[in-house]
Design a protein around this motif. Sequence first.
Motif, short mmCIF file in Angstrom:
data_model
loop_
_atom_site.label_atom_id
_atom_site.label_comp_id
_atom_site.label_asym_id
_atom_site.label_seq_id
_atom_site.Cartn_x
_atom_site.Cartn_y
_atom_site.Cartn_z
N ILE A 1 14.54 21.86 11.41
CA ILE A 1 13.95 20.81 10.57
C ILE A 1 13.98 19.49 11.32
N SER A 2 13.04 18.64 10.97
CA SER A 2 12.96 17.34 11.63
C SER A 2 13.88 16.36 10.91
N GLY A 3 14.05 15.21 11.53
CA GLY A 3 14.86 14.17 10.91
C GLY A 3 14.23 13.74 9.59
N HIS A 4 12.90 13.70 9.55
CA HIS A 4 12.20 13.31 8.33
C HIS A 4 12.47 14.31 7.21
N GLN A 5 12.43 15.58 7.55
CA GLN A 5 12.70 16.62 6.54
C GLN A 5 14.14 16.54 6.06
N PHE A 6 15.05 16.24 6.98
CA PHE A 6 16.46 16.09 6.60
C PHE A 6 16.61 14.95 5.60
N LEU A 7 15.92 13.85 5.86
CA LEU A 7 16.01 12.71 4.94
C LEU A 7 15.32 13.01 3.62
N MET A 8 14.26 13.81 3.67
CA MET A 8 13.59 14.20 2.42
C MET A 8 14.54 15.00 1.52
N GLY A 9 15.44 15.73 2.17
CA GLY A 9 16.45 16.46 1.42
C GLY A 9 17.34 15.51 0.62
N PHE A 10 17.62 14.36 1.22
CA PHE A 10 18.40 13.35 0.50
C PHE A 10 17.64 12.88 -0.74
N LEU A 11 16.32 12.72 -0.60
CA LEU A 11 15.52 12.25 -1.73
C LEU A 11 15.45 13.31 -2.82
N ARG A 12 15.33 14.56 -2.37
CA ARG A 12 15.22 15.66 -3.37
C ARG A 12 16.49 15.74 -4.22
N SER A 13 17.66 15.52 -3.57
CA SER A 13 18.94 15.60 -4.30
C SER A 13 19.53 14.21 -4.46
N PHE A 14 18.69 13.26 -4.87
CA PHE A 14 19.15 11.87 -4.86
C PHE A 14 20.36 11.63 -5.75
N MET A 15 20.46 12.33 -6.85
CA MET A 15 21.62 12.12 -7.73
C MET A 15 22.87 12.74 -7.11
N GLY A 16 22.68 13.86 -6.43
CA GLY A 16 23.80 14.49 -5.73
C GLY A 16 24.31 13.59 -4.62
N VAL A 17 23.37 12.95 -3.91
CA VAL A 17 23.74 12.01 -2.85
C VAL A 17 24.54 10.85 -3.45
N ALA A 18 24.03 10.33 -4.57
CA ALA A 18 24.72 9.22 -5.22
C ALA A 18 26.13 9.64 -5.65
N LEU A 19 26.22 10.86 -6.20
CA LEU A 19 27.51 11.36 -6.66
C LEU A 19 28.49 11.48 -5.50
#
Lengths: 281, 68
Positions: free
Chosen positions: A59-77
């Motif tokens: 996966i690219s760096g962009h896709q890795f960061l998109m993962g953060f967006l997809r699980s944004f509440m999990g990231v926040a938690l």
Amino acid sequence: MQTNGVKQGFFTRYRTLVLFAGLLLFLPPLAFVFQVTTGDDGFCGSWCPRMFFSWRQGISGHQFLMGFLRSFMGVALVVGALTFTFFAGRYWCSHLCPIGGTTELGSHLIPKFLKIDFSAIPAAPVRYGYLAVYLIAPALGIGALCCNYCNFATVPRLFGAAFVQADMAYFYRAYGLINLGLIVGLGFLARGGRAYCNFFCPVGALDALSNRLGATIGKRVTVSLKQCNGCSVCRDVCPTWAIGMKEKKAVIDQLSCFPCGKCEKACPQGAIGMARARVAI
Amino acid sequence: MTKVPCKNVLYGTLGVCMGLGGIMSQMQCNAGGCGTCFGCAWTGISVVAAALAARKNTHRKEEDHGAV
């Protein structure tokens, strides 16, 4: 009943109630947190706390960061929990986490003679060996551990199985049964109810690292060597077997300790309390 | 040079084995191989072995568990 005169904070004195509140907030059938925020029905989705920091091969760096967006509440938690832990201690794990709360409260219902004492197994090496595979295997393209053995998927489905067929169907698959076995064997049947957390939770593993790294900055559960008489009562009540005895004094491993307050309550000398630890890194 | 305690290496290896077991079980399940799943068996056996080892150790020695 506490007889050592140590006055604990409100959230530690009523930790059992706080854990129950966590169950109501995060677990079926109520799951208020998910209902009032994103409308998810559980941790799987935008609340996933495990997948976003797993880098998969290709996966690219962009896709890795998109993962953060997809699980944004999990990231926040997770980011919120790690930051809070760094400055104040592992209160997410000890007070709020519905997964650990379920296994710990559930273990209270199991008779003592059925319980397994895992304290002979040092938790940190197992935990970080598992975390190493969790982080490295996807990067090498071997496979991913994110969803498999996911405690955040299994425990909510355990509650949801009584209401939703899809949740019950999870346990018809082999890895659902294995997950159930792990929750039962390492959770409900473990002395303290926290062996699953101590061995296999990647969020807990990161939280423990944050706890250790911030130990000289924020207050942690520590032992007054002057007052400690080496009775080892604290070691026996610790649910994460974070307390060992060294030269007849209790010492606390900040890589396993969370501020449940059980040792503080049990110590007959009042030698345990919250203070800045001295850490040799 | 600091000597790595054997116990930490041993149990770290157990953690790694558990992780690999999880990955193997996922791969097998994805391939529709339920019932012949080496990964889940590996995991289950590891946990049972750990539980038995834990139960056998009824006399806990006083030791440093990586203390602060």
